[in-house]
Design a protein around this motif. Structure first.
Motif, mmCIF file in Angstrom:
data_model
loop_
_atom_site.group_PDB
_atom_site.id
_atom_site.type_symbol
_atom_site.label_atom_id
_atom_site.label_comp_id
_atom_site.label_asym_id
_atom_site.label_seq_id
_atom_site.Cartn_x
_atom_site.Cartn_y
_atom_site.Cartn_z
ATOM 1 N N MET A 288 0.726 -1.402 -0.447
ATOM 2 C CA MET A 288 -0.440 -0.047 -0.178
ATOM 3 C C MET A 288 0.985 0.811 0.239
ATOM 4 O O MET A 288 0.535 1.976 -0.304
ATOM 5 N N ARG A 289 1.747 1.070 1.112
ATOM 6 C CA ARG A 289 2.988 2.840 0.439
ATOM 7 C C ARG A 289 3.463 2.451 -0.617
ATOM 8 O O ARG A 289 3.747 3.842 -1.281
ATOM 9 N N LEU A 290 3.659 1.806 -1.025
ATOM 10 C CA LEU A 290 4.776 1.926 -2.408
ATOM 11 C C LEU A 290 3.753 1.917 -3.587
ATOM 12 O O LEU A 290 3.839 2.299 -4.518
ATOM 13 N N HIS A 291 2.341 1.589 -3.334
ATOM 14 C CA HIS A 291 1.775 1.472 -5.167
ATOM 15 C C HIS A 291 0.502 1.763 -5.343
ATOM 16 O O HIS A 291 -0.519 1.610 -5.547
ATOM 17 N N PHE A 292 0.054 2.554 -3.576
ATOM 18 C CA PHE A 292 -1.253 2.989 -3.486
ATOM 19 C C PHE A 292 -1.564 4.511 -4.287
ATOM 20 O O PHE A 292 -2.379 4.226 -5.199
ATOM 21 N N GLY A 293 -0.102 4.893 -4.493
ATOM 22 C CA GLY A 293 -0.838 5.939 -5.651
ATOM 23 C C GLY A 293 -1.514 7.276 -5.226
ATOM 24 O O GLY A 293 -2.607 7.465 -4.235
ATOM 25 N N ASN A 294 -2.108 8.014 -6.976
ATOM 26 C CA ASN A 294 -2.383 8.739 -5.678
ATOM 27 C C ASN A 294 -4.314 8.523 -8.093
ATOM 28 O O ASN A 294 -4.164 8.147 -8.810
ATOM 29 N N ALA A 295 -5.285 8.601 -7.265
ATOM 30 C CA ALA A 295 -6.250 8.032 -8.273
ATOM 31 C C ALA A 295 -6.469 9.104 -9.697
ATOM 32 O O ALA A 295 -7.315 8.332 -10.346
ATOM 33 N N ILE A 296 -5.913 10.339 -9.058
ATOM 34 C CA ILE A 296 -6.717 11.258 -10.479
ATOM 35 C C ILE A 296 -5.159 11.156 -10.995
ATOM 36 O O ILE A 296 -5.991 11.548 -12.735
ATOM 37 N N PRO A 299 -4.367 6.466 -13.230
ATOM 38 C CA PRO A 299 -5.290 5.245 -13.810
ATOM 39 C C PRO A 299 -5.323 3.699 -13.127
ATOM 40 O O PRO A 299 -5.757 3.142 -13.329
ATOM 41 N N GLY A 300 -4.032 3.512 -12.514
ATOM 42 C CA GLY A 300 -3.105 2.339 -12.906
ATOM 43 C C GLY A 300 -2.895 2.176 -11.130
ATOM 44 O O GLY A 300 -2.484 0.768 -10.857
ATOM 45 N N SER A 301 -2.975 3.138 -10.615
ATOM 46 C CA SER A 301 -2.650 3.149 -8.802
ATOM 47 C C SER A 301 -3.742 1.809 -8.000
ATOM 48 O O SER A 301 -4.949 2.304 -8.445
ATOM 49 N N LEU A 302 -3.481 1.866 -6.959
ATOM 50 C CA LEU A 302 -4.635 0.843 -6.536
ATOM 51 C C LEU A 302 -5.190 2.045 -5.749
ATOM 52 O O LEU A 302 -7.008 1.511 -5.546
ATOM 53 N N ALA A 303 -5.322 3.272 -5.617
ATOM 54 C CA ALA A 303 -6.210 4.161 -5.390
ATOM 55 C C ALA A 303 -7.654 4.556 -5.877
ATOM 56 O O ALA A 303 -8.278 4.187 -5.224
ATOM 57 N N LYS A 304 -6.735 4.101 -7.300
ATOM 58 C CA LYS A 304 -8.074 4.442 -8.349
ATOM 59 C C LYS A 304 -8.879 2.454 -8.168
ATOM 60 O O LYS A 304 -9.995 3.529 -8.762
ATOM 61 N N HIS A 305 -8.324 2.248 -8.074
ATOM 62 C CA HIS A 305 -9.042 0.977 -7.929
ATOM 63 C C HIS A 305 -9.488 0.553 -6.569
ATOM 64 O O HIS A 305 -11.129 -0.475 -7.126
ATOM 65 N N LEU A 326 -7.814 -6.608 -2.401
ATOM 66 C CA LEU A 326 -7.569 -5.358 -3.216
ATOM 67 C C LEU A 326 -6.092 -5.626 -4.129
ATOM 68 O O LEU A 326 -6.275 -4.941 -5.813
ATOM 69 N N ILE A 327 -5.597 -6.296 -3.674
ATOM 70 C CA ILE A 327 -3.920 -6.802 -4.313
ATOM 71 C C ILE A 327 -4.254 -7.982 -4.987
ATOM 72 O O ILE A 327 -3.746 -7.578 -6.882
ATOM 73 N N ARG A 328 -4.308 -8.463 -5.138
ATOM 74 C CA ARG A 328 -4.932 -10.259 -5.826
ATOM 75 C C ARG A 328 -5.904 -9.140 -7.074
ATOM 76 O O ARG A 328 -6.107 -9.608 -7.978
ATOM 77 N N HIS A 329 -7.091 -8.694 -6.643
ATOM 78 C CA HIS A 329 -8.073 -8.035 -7.375
ATOM 79 C C HIS A 329 -7.259 -7.311 -8.657
ATOM 80 O O HIS A 329 -7.869 -7.429 -9.240
ATOM 81 N N SER A 330 -6.642 -6.365 -8.353
ATOM 82 C CA SER A 330 -5.790 -5.422 -8.997
ATOM 83 C C SER A 330 -5.471 -6.326 -10.052
ATOM 84 O O SER A 330 -4.736 -5.910 -11.189
ATOM 85 N N LEU A 331 -4.573 -7.282 -8.888
ATOM 86 C CA LEU A 331 -3.047 -7.877 -10.235
ATOM 87 C C LEU A 331 -4.832 -9.141 -11.147
ATOM 88 O O LEU A 331 -3.662 -9.280 -12.436
ATOM 89 N N ILE A 332 -4.751 -9.349 -10.607
ATOM 90 C CA ILE A 332 -5.820 -10.625 -11.627
ATOM 91 C C ILE A 332 -5.850 -10.071 -13.030
ATOM 92 O O ILE A 332 -6.782 -10.450 -13.769
#
Length: 485
Positions: A288-296, A299-305, A326-332
């Protein structure tokens, strides 16, 4: 019909209470109030609250007797402990200042059927201490063999995800062959044979093990409750398993008591071991710290998903189940995006290799970064880290300690980069101890101490501390009345 017959019999003869007893116990564990249970008892549906409390006491004492029998046998075992906090009278925290916190330690004794007598040889253990002084930097770096095995597991995971989650995959003609191929790609180092684990709850100790002094008191209480003398308890290596805080407190207490009067007080008998579930929990925080990112902006960040899935939990400190989902959902979702047809087995093999080569390689991310494609670069880094996380989970479910240690080599640097320094150091602690300070029998015993299989079925192993977390949950739900040991 069964309930009606039970009510009629119970109201006529209160000793015929088997079904009301079971029903009352489950209702109390589920949080039913005492007033409701007593009302149902008057109607013959359930036994009374006092009867349920007596049953809990009997079950607890019986479980402790089984644990003591294991402690006094010639079989090898390890002690798994964790601190739980129960907040009492929370509503009176400000009004009457009568709130209090119960800091208790739940302990489970787990048998080690594959461990040999040499695993608990204290003299050999003490003779190996300090050998890490000859360690070099290469001891903690992933080797070429580690990368090759990890790469194969990545391809196996991709094939497994596609064959499992692709819409309509259950009707594919070659699906069974695909799943078999995916399993053949997964690295296999030294997995344990499926066997039902003998776990024996030892009760809740009225001691807070979240400090050095509390750790010493817990071990003293454990020794006294076992029925063993101090000489018998401290004459063999005792595996003490828990989370990072448990291991850290034990090492600090042992360091402070290195010049004490005997082996019991010096704590030299203990072999601390940090368990795997808390590594996985902190890995979700790391991702989450490394890949949460910014949803705006991304568009490929975990925040967006997370927003697309309408998840409302706090990303700063996510619950393990929510973060993992969330991690598995985004990866799949990223993997399935690349397949828009019904593939054959040969096409799936080629696709898996292409996906791993192009979207799980840090060099590909650097290339995307050089072309100012930050979204693609971040997605590649996430796919790689998420596949390592899934490899760790797969290794735990098959009780393969060799694969776990390989993942810890990668996570040592990832934890450090994410600011999770405690678990970064713990990864290095485990790697160096395995390399320099453990005899082969003790190493095998420690590796077995990482896993619990409650059913004895292949692929159904879980981390030992996850099992203890589930026990802690039931302790909290049942509002267990703590008793001093």
């Amino acid at each position: 019909m069964v309930l009606t017959i039970s009510m009629m019999i119970f109201t006529r003869n209160s000793t015929t209470n088997l079904f009301p007893l079971i029903l009352g116990l489950f209702m109390e564990i589920g949080g039913t109030s005492s007033r409701v249970i007593n009302t149902l008892s008057n109607a013959g549906v359930s036994v009374s609250v006092s009867t349920i409390e007596r049953l809990k006491k009997i079950l607890s004492d019986d479980a402790k007797r089984h644990a003591v029998a294991l402690l006094n046998s010639n079989r090898r075992f390890f002690s798994l402990l964790d601190n739980i906090n129960i907040f009492l009278r929370k509503s009176e925290q400000r009004l009457f200042n009568k709130n209090t916190m119960i800091n208790a330690t739940n302990i489970v004794i787990v048998s080690l059927p594959n461990a040999v007598e040499e695993a608990v040889n204290l003299e050999e253990k003490l003779a190996s201490r300090g050998k890490r002084a000859s360690a070099v930097g290469a001891d903690i770096l992933p080797t070429r063999e580690d990368n090759e095995k990890m790469w194969g597991s990545f391809e196996g995971l991709v094939v497994q995800f596609i064959a499992t989650y692709c819409p309509g995959s259950e009707s594919w003609d070659e699906r069974k062959e695909m799943m078999g191929y995916a399993e053949s790609l997964m690295a296999k180092d030294r997995p344990l044979e499926p066997r039902k684990t003998d776990t024996r709850p030892f009760g809740v100790f009225d001691v807070n093990e979240g400090s050095k002094m509390g750790m010493i008191k817990v071990l003293k209480a454990l020794q006294e409750a076992s029925g063993l003398t101090e000489e018998e308890w401290s004459g063999k290596t005792r595996i003490i398993a828990g989370d990072w805080l448990t291991s850290s407190n034990f090492r600090s207490a042992r360091r402070d008591r290195s010049s004490d009067i005997n082996a019991m007080e010096r704590l030299e008998y203990g072999e601390e071991l940090s368990q795997l579930f808390h590594f996985a929990l902190n890995a979700t925080h790391m991702l989450m710290r490394l890949h949460f990112g910014n949803a705006i902006l991304d568009p490929g960040s975990l925040a967006k998903h997370k927003g697309l899935l309408n998840r409302t939990w706090d990303a700063a400190k996510p619950n393990y189940a929510d973060g993992k989902a969330l991690i598995r959902h985004s990866l799949i979702a990223r993997i399935l995006y690349s397949i828009m047809w019904k593939p054959t087995l040969d096409e799936l093999k080629e696709l898996a290799t292409t996906l791993v080569d192009n979207y799980a390689d840090p060099m590909s991310a650097r290339d995307a970064k050089s072309h100012n494609d930050d979204v693609a670069a971040h997605s590649i880094y996430f796919i790689r880290d998420a596949l390592i996380f899934c490899e760790f989970e797969h290794a735990v479910s098959h009780a393969d300690a060799g694969r776990v240690l390989r993942v810890l080599k990668f996570w040592a640097f990832s934890f450090r980069g994410a600011g999770l320094h405690n678990y970064a150091r713990e990864c290095l602690e485990i790697l160096l101890r395995w390399e320099y300070e453990l005899t082969p029998p003790l190493q095998a015993a420690l590796e077995q101490s990482w896993f619990v299989n409650r059913w004895g079925l292949p692929g159904r192993w879980i981390a030992s501390d996850l099992y203890l977390e589930q026990l802690n949950f039931w302790v909290k739900v049942s509002d267990y009345k703590l008793r001093k040991v």
